[in-house]
Design a protein around this motif. Structure first.
Motif, PDB file in Angstrom:
ATOM      1  N   HIS A 227      85.808  -6.138 -40.512  1.00 31.75           N
ATOM      2  CA  HIS A 227      86.439  -6.319 -41.829  1.00 31.75           C
ATOM      3  C   HIS A 227      87.947  -6.135 -41.726  1.00 31.75           C
ATOM      4  CE1 HIS A 227      87.236  -5.564 -46.145  1.00 31.75           C
ATOM      5  NE2 HIS A 227      86.094  -6.206 -46.370  1.00 31.75           N
ATOM      6  N   VAL A 228      88.378  -5.087 -41.041  1.00 30.45           N
ATOM      7  CA  VAL A 228      89.800  -4.799 -40.882  1.00 30.45           C
ATOM      8  C   VAL A 228      90.490  -5.918 -40.099  1.00 30.45           C
ATOM      9  CG1 VAL A 228      91.418  -3.246 -39.695  1.00 30.45           C
ATOM     10  CG2 VAL A 228      89.590  -2.300 -41.122  1.00 30.45           C
ATOM     11  N   ALA A 229      89.889  -6.344 -38.989  1.00 29.12           N
ATOM     12  CA  ALA A 229      90.490  -7.395 -38.169  1.00 29.12           C
ATOM     13  C   ALA A 229      90.634  -8.700 -38.944  1.00 29.12           C
ATOM     14  CB  ALA A 229      89.658  -7.604 -36.909  1.00 29.12           C
ATOM     15  N   GLY A 230      89.651  -9.014 -39.788  1.00 27.54           N
ATOM     16  CA  GLY A 230      89.720 -10.228 -40.581  1.00 27.54           C
ATOM     17  C   GLY A 230      90.886 -10.239 -41.548  1.00 27.54           C
ATOM     18  N   ILE A 231      91.167  -9.104 -42.160  1.00 30.07           N
ATOM     19  CA  ILE A 231      92.299  -9.016 -43.082  1.00 30.07           C
ATOM     20  C   ILE A 231      93.595  -9.364 -42.356  1.00 30.07           C
ATOM     21  CG2 ILE A 231      93.712  -7.399 -44.443  1.00 30.07           C
ATOM     22  CD1 ILE A 231      91.069  -5.922 -45.071  1.00 30.07           C
ATOM     23  N   ILE A 232      93.707  -8.933 -41.113  1.00 30.84           N
ATOM     24  CA  ILE A 232      94.927  -9.188 -40.354  1.00 30.84           C
ATOM     25  C   ILE A 232      95.022 -10.633 -39.910  1.00 30.84           C
ATOM     26  CG2 ILE A 232      96.221  -8.608 -38.255  1.00 30.84           C
ATOM     27  CD1 ILE A 232      94.806  -5.841 -38.374  1.00 30.84           C
ATOM     28  N   ALA A 233      93.995 -11.126 -39.220  1.00 28.25           N
ATOM     29  CA  ALA A 233      94.172 -12.387 -38.500  1.00 28.25           C
ATOM     30  C   ALA A 233      92.924 -13.252 -38.464  1.00 28.25           C
ATOM     31  CB  ALA A 233      94.659 -12.103 -37.079  1.00 28.25           C
ATOM     32  N   ALA A 234      92.139 -13.308 -39.534  1.00 31.79           N
ATOM     33  CA  ALA A 234      91.087 -14.324 -39.598  1.00 31.79           C
ATOM     34  C   ALA A 234      91.754 -15.692 -39.486  1.00 31.79           C
ATOM     35  CB  ALA A 234      90.309 -14.213 -40.901  1.00 31.79           C
ATOM     36  N   ALA A 235      91.185 -16.564 -38.679  1.00 28.55           N
ATOM     37  CA  ALA A 235      91.814 -17.843 -38.379  1.00 28.55           C
ATOM     38  C   ALA A 235      91.846 -18.779 -39.590  1.00 28.55           C
ATOM     39  CB  ALA A 235      91.076 -18.514 -37.226  1.00 28.55           C
ATOM     40  N   ASP A 236      92.848 -19.644 -39.597  1.00 27.31           N
ATOM     41  CA  ASP A 236      92.937 -20.715 -40.587  1.00 27.31           C
ATOM     42  C   ASP A 236      92.041 -21.846 -40.095  1.00 27.31           C
ATOM     43  OD1 ASP A 236      93.650 -22.610 -42.457  1.00 27.31           O
ATOM     44  OD2 ASP A 236      95.640 -22.997 -41.596  1.00 27.31           O
ATOM     45  N   ASN A 237      90.788 -21.812 -40.533  1.00 29.16           N
ATOM     46  CA  ASN A 237      89.810 -22.785 -40.044  1.00 29.16           C
ATOM     47  C   ASN A 237      88.909 -23.223 -41.195  1.00 29.16           C
ATOM     48  OD1 ASN A 237      88.197 -20.522 -40.419  1.00 29.16           O
ATOM     49  ND2 ASN A 237      87.902 -20.133 -38.234  1.00 29.16           N
ATOM     50  N   TYR A 239      86.061 -22.050 -41.999  1.00 34.56           N
ATOM     51  CA  TYR A 239      85.035 -21.019 -42.189  1.00 34.56           C
ATOM     52  C   TYR A 239      85.648 -19.813 -42.867  1.00 34.56           C
ATOM     53  CZ  TYR A 239      81.558 -17.411 -41.117  1.00 34.56           C
ATOM     54  OH  TYR A 239      80.635 -16.409 -41.214  1.00 34.56           O
ATOM     55  N   GLY A 240      84.991 -19.322 -43.901  1.00 33.16           N
ATOM     56  CA  GLY A 240      85.264 -18.000 -44.435  1.00 33.16           C
ATOM     57  C   GLY A 240      86.622 -17.752 -45.039  1.00 33.16           C
ATOM     58  N   ILE A 241      87.198 -16.607 -44.650  1.00 32.83           N
ATOM     59  CA  ILE A 241      88.464 -16.164 -45.220  1.00 32.83           C
ATOM     60  C   ILE A 241      89.608 -16.617 -44.329  1.00 32.83           C
ATOM     61  CG2 ILE A 241      87.333 -14.144 -46.219  1.00 32.83           C
ATOM     62  CD1 ILE A 241      89.000 -12.522 -44.032  1.00 32.83           C
ATOM     63  N   VAL A 242      90.825 -16.217 -44.718  1.00 32.24           N
ATOM     64  CA  VAL A 242      91.995 -16.438 -43.870  1.00 32.24           C
ATOM     65  C   VAL A 242      92.787 -15.141 -43.844  1.00 32.24           C
ATOM     66  CG1 VAL A 242      93.426 -17.340 -45.754  1.00 32.24           C
ATOM     67  CG2 VAL A 242      93.964 -17.936 -43.387  1.00 32.24           C
ATOM     68  N   GLY A 243      93.279 -14.766 -42.674  1.00 36.39           N
ATOM     69  CA  GLY A 243      94.050 -13.542 -42.543  1.00 36.39           C
ATOM     70  C   GLY A 243      95.467 -13.693 -43.039  1.00 36.39           C
ATOM     71  N   ILE A 244      96.142 -12.581 -43.205  1.00 36.81           N
ATOM     72  CA  ILE A 244      97.541 -12.598 -43.632  1.00 36.81           C
ATOM     73  C   ILE A 244      98.431 -13.153 -42.526  1.00 36.81           C
ATOM     74  CG2 ILE A 244      99.477 -11.059 -44.236  1.00 36.81           C
ATOM     75  CD1 ILE A 244      97.348  -9.377 -45.778  1.00 36.81           C
ATOM     76  N   ALA A 245      98.011 -12.971 -41.277  1.00 40.17           N
ATOM     77  CA  ALA A 245      98.714 -13.564 -40.131  1.00 40.17           C
ATOM     78  C   ALA A 245      97.689 -14.351 -39.315  1.00 40.17           C
ATOM     79  CB  ALA A 245      99.378 -12.491 -39.287  1.00 40.17           C
ATOM     80  N   ALA A 429      94.267  -1.552 -46.880  1.00 39.26           N
ATOM     81  CA  ALA A 429      95.710  -1.676 -47.096  1.00 39.26           C
ATOM     82  C   ALA A 429      96.478  -1.677 -45.785  1.00 39.26           C
ATOM     83  CB  ALA A 429      96.191  -0.535 -47.996  1.00 39.26           C
ATOM     84  N   ALA A 430      96.107  -0.808 -44.851  1.00 36.06           N
ATOM     85  CA  ALA A 430      96.836  -0.723 -43.583  1.00 36.06           C
ATOM     86  C   ALA A 430      96.838  -2.052 -42.832  1.00 36.06           C
ATOM     87  CB  ALA A 430      96.261   0.403 -42.725  1.00 36.06           C
ATOM     88  N   PRO A 431      95.701  -2.747 -42.682  1.00 33.69           N
ATOM     89  CA  PRO A 431      95.754  -4.039 -41.991  1.00 33.69           C
ATOM     90  C   PRO A 431      96.527  -5.102 -42.751  1.00 33.69           C
ATOM     91  CG  PRO A 431      93.553  -3.620 -42.855  1.00 33.69           C
ATOM     92  CD  PRO A 431      94.320  -2.345 -42.987  1.00 33.69           C
ATOM     93  N   ALA A 432      96.584  -4.998 -44.079  1.00 33.57           N
ATOM     94  CA  ALA A 432      97.420  -5.939 -44.828  1.00 33.57           C
ATOM     95  C   ALA A 432      98.879  -5.769 -44.442  1.00 33.57           C
ATOM     96  CB  ALA A 432      97.229  -5.732 -46.330  1.00 33.57           C
ATOM     97  N   ALA A 433      99.319  -4.520 -44.345  1.00 30.06           N
ATOM     98  CA  ALA A 433     100.696  -4.256 -43.904  1.00 30.06           C
ATOM     99  C   ALA A 433     100.894  -4.694 -42.457  1.00 30.06           C
ATOM    100  CB  ALA A 433     101.020  -2.779 -44.064  1.00 30.06           C
ATOM    101  N   ALA A 434      99.871  -4.490 -41.628  1.00 23.62           N
ATOM    102  CA  ALA A 434      99.958  -4.926 -40.235  1.00 23.62           C
ATOM    103  C   ALA A 434     100.087  -6.443 -40.153  1.00 23.62           C
ATOM    104  CB  ALA A 434      98.740  -4.450 -39.459  1.00 23.62           C
ATOM    105  N   GLY A 435      99.404  -7.154 -41.049  1.00 23.21           N
ATOM    106  CA  GLY A 435      99.532  -8.605 -41.085  1.00 23.21           C
ATOM    107  C   GLY A 435     100.934  -9.049 -41.426  1.00 23.21           C
ATOM    108  N   VAL A 436     101.569  -8.369 -42.384  1.00 19.96           N
ATOM    109  CA  VAL A 436     102.954  -8.692 -42.730  1.00 19.96           C
ATOM    110  C   VAL A 436     103.875  -8.409 -41.544  1.00 19.96           C
ATOM    111  CG1 VAL A 436     104.889  -8.087 -44.241  1.00 19.96           C
ATOM    112  CG2 VAL A 436     102.585  -8.340 -45.193  1.00 19.96           C
ATOM    113  N   ALA A 437     103.661  -7.285 -40.875  1.00 15.57           N
ATOM    114  CA  ALA A 437     104.455  -6.970 -39.688  1.00 15.57           C
ATOM    115  C   ALA A 437     104.274  -8.041 -38.621  1.00 15.57           C
ATOM    116  CB  ALA A 437     104.062  -5.597 -39.146  1.00 15.57           C
ATOM    117  N   ALA A 438     103.049  -8.563 -38.472  1.00 16.74           N
ATOM    118  CA  ALA A 438     102.790  -9.609 -37.479  1.00 16.74           C
ATOM    119  C   ALA A 438     103.537 -10.891 -37.816  1.00 16.74           C
ATOM    120  CB  ALA A 438     101.287  -9.876 -37.390  1.00 16.74           C
ATOM    121  N   LEU A 439     103.671 -11.209 -39.095  1.00 16.17           N
ATOM    122  CA  LEU A 439     104.446 -12.382 -39.491  1.00 16.17           C
ATOM    123  C   LEU A 439     105.913 -12.229 -39.083  1.00 16.17           C
ATOM    124  CD1 LEU A 439     102.960 -13.013 -43.052  1.00 16.17           C
ATOM    125  CD2 LEU A 439     102.569 -14.395 -41.003  1.00 16.17           C
ATOM    126  N   ILE A 440     106.432 -11.011 -39.238  1.00 22.53           N
ATOM    127  CA  ILE A 440     107.820 -10.755 -38.840  1.00 22.53           C
ATOM    128  C   ILE A 440     107.965 -10.891 -37.329  1.00 22.53           C
ATOM    129  CG2 ILE A 440     109.643  -9.013 -38.740  1.00 22.53           C
ATOM    130  CD1 ILE A 440     108.459  -7.856 -41.360  1.00 22.53           C
TER     131      ILE A 440
END
Length: 486
Positions: A227-237, A239-245, A429-440
């Motif tokens: 669940h945490v990994a998906g919030i960060i970087a679920a692929a743009d494909n 299937y399913g959700i998409v991550g913040i990065a 919340a933490a992986p959401a912030a990690a996703g934003v950091a990954a975009l940077i």
């Protein structure tokens, strides 16, 4: 010397959000009194196996480990892992005098038992989970309403957290986190999940739990790590959700067993591994309460601070959840929360809507009822889901999915293949912030210092609550669209 005794059993280490059990779960409901739980009740609910089973942390006076120390440990025990740059040795011995003998070595600061703790027992105090099958959601071409994405990402219309961090603006600008590597320190992962698999660095996935691989070991159940990994970087494909990065890479590092047990040694090992294997960001949805002024915990503080200092020197941004006990950490109270309070760690509180299922224009930014808070602790806020008490069980339908309205205020992410899970907590919340950091990091091609990443997060965050640094939002709510313009 400093040696921990039975007072260590009061340590409240806990996973920061709803997690898995051995049996298949459909829904897990919170204790209505959980949101107001105190540190004392959390500690009382924490379970320890009662001994270290002969496992120890040998902490040196400086962040280095000499051959002399290793030889002394080997003379009456076994070195299970040397975290040399932390000045920490993980050891095992059946010698009852191991601690007293090794502590006499001049280079050794402390020898402490590396106890195991149940990290799930407190999670059911205030959190809940609900999972559903992909077939329950009506087929959609959701990318038409998500600028910058190419996949159908059929669950994305349920992802209010993307809007909360303004992820669409980052996607529309062409930034998806390519070039960034995020180490997820957590429990096991569904490695073959179609959302995660395209971004998993398979050759770098690892486990520090004896007898368990990085793969989540139960065929059914809810995998917190997935669940945490998906919030960060679920692929743009398609299937399913998409991550913040969604183009960032995932380094999956198992530091919690799938039965909920872990030690400080496994967490330190995960940090060490991530820092030495190319991670740009470490995301930690885990932590615990420590007595602030109890000298028996000084070695724990020292070891963690060294770990994060080393990670920063290696160019790694460390991000952690602050916990779900509604506690005020301002001032010099009796408790601190680690690793969120450690030096060089960005601490993340949680926000979320109240009633999004019936009004998708409602604010996404109220502080979560469960989140810990305090200007001395919080750096930034990010979407973690919310809970209005008493819960509103009125059924609503979104995208063909009919659920009680309160569930839609949680964060949806991946579970096992074919299933998705709503959860809430600072773990989300933490992986959401990690996703934003990954975009940077991705925007800068992976060539940016941790200080610069944090400064850009600060400059791009949206000031909410009281002006300036405040109890619930810290320096502001993370904003992906703003961040990639820095």
């Amino acid at each position: 010397m400093h040696f921990k005794n039975t007072t260590l059993a009061t340590l409240a280490i806990f996973l920061m959000v709803t997690s898995c059990t051995k049996t298949e779960l459909t829904s897990a409901y919170s204790n209505p009194n959980g949101a107001g739980s105190t540190a004392r009740s959390a500690a009382a609910g924490t379970s320890s196996r009662g001994s270290a089973n002969g496992n120890y942390l040998v902490i040196c006076k400086t962040p280095a480990v000499s051959k002399k120390v290793l030889d002394q440990v080997q003379s009456i025990g076994t070195v299970t892992r040397s975290l040399a740059e932390f000045g920490v040795v993980l050891a095992k011995s059946t010698d009852p005098d191991f601690a007293s003998t090794i502590s006499q070595v001049n280079e050794v600061e402390s020898v402490v038992p590396d106890l195991e703790y149940d990290m799930l027992v407190n999670t059911w105090q205030s959190d809940k989970a609900h999972r559903f099958s992909a077939s329950a959601v009506a087929p959609q071409t959701s990318h038409l309403s998500l600028p910058g994405l190419t996949g159908s990402n059929s669950i994305a219309p349920l992802q209010w957290n993307l809007k909360a961090v303004n992820a669409h603006a980052a996607f529309a600008s062409g930034y998806k986190g390519a070039g960034a590597v995020v180490a997820v320190l957590d429990g096991g992962f569904y490695m073959d999940n179609p959302d995660l698999a395209p971004n998993i660095l398979v050759n770098k996935a690892t486990s520090f739990i004896p007898g368990e691989s990085a793969q989540y070991k139960y065929p059914t159940g809810i995998s917190h790590g997935t669940h945490v990994a998906g919030i960060i970087a679920a692929a743009d494909n398609d299937y399913g959700i998409v991550g913040i990065a969604p183009a960032a890479k995932l380094m999956l590092v198992k530091v919690l067993s799938d039965d909920g047990w872990a030690t400080l040694g496994t967490i330190l090992s995960g940090i060490y591994y991530a820092a030495n294997n190319g991670a740009d960001i470490i995301s930690m949805s885990l932590g615990g309460f420590f007595p602030r002024n109890d000298h028996t915990f000084t070695p724990d503080f020292l070891a963690l601070n060294r770990a994060f200092q080393y990670a920063k020197q290696k160019g790694v941004v460390s991000i952690a959840a602050v916990g779900n006990s509604s506690l005020d950490f301002n001032g010099q109270g009796q408790l601190t929360v680690l690793p969120a309070s450690s030096v060089n760690v960005i601490a993340i509180s949680a926000t979320g809507p109240l009633g999004w299922g019936t009004d998708q224009n409602t604010s996404l930014f109220p502080p979560a009822v469960y989140t810990n808070f305090g200007t001395s602790l919080i750096d930034f806020a990010a979407p973690g889901g919310n809970t209005k008490l008493p819960q509103n069980n009125t059924p609503v339908t979104i995208g063909g999915l009919t659920l009680p309205v309160w569930i839609f205020d949680e964060v949806v992410s991946d579970g096992k293949t074919g299933e998705f899970v709503f959860m809430s907590g600072t773990s989300m919340a933490a992986p959401a912030a990690a996703g934003v950091a990954a975009l940077i990091v991705g925007k800068h091609g992976g060539n940016i210092s941790p200080v610069s990443v944090e400064n850009k997060m600060k400059a791009s965050a949206v000031d909410m609550g009281a002006p300036g640094n405040d109890d619930y939002y810290g320096r502001g709510h993370v904003n992906a669209g703003n961040a990639v313009q820095q």
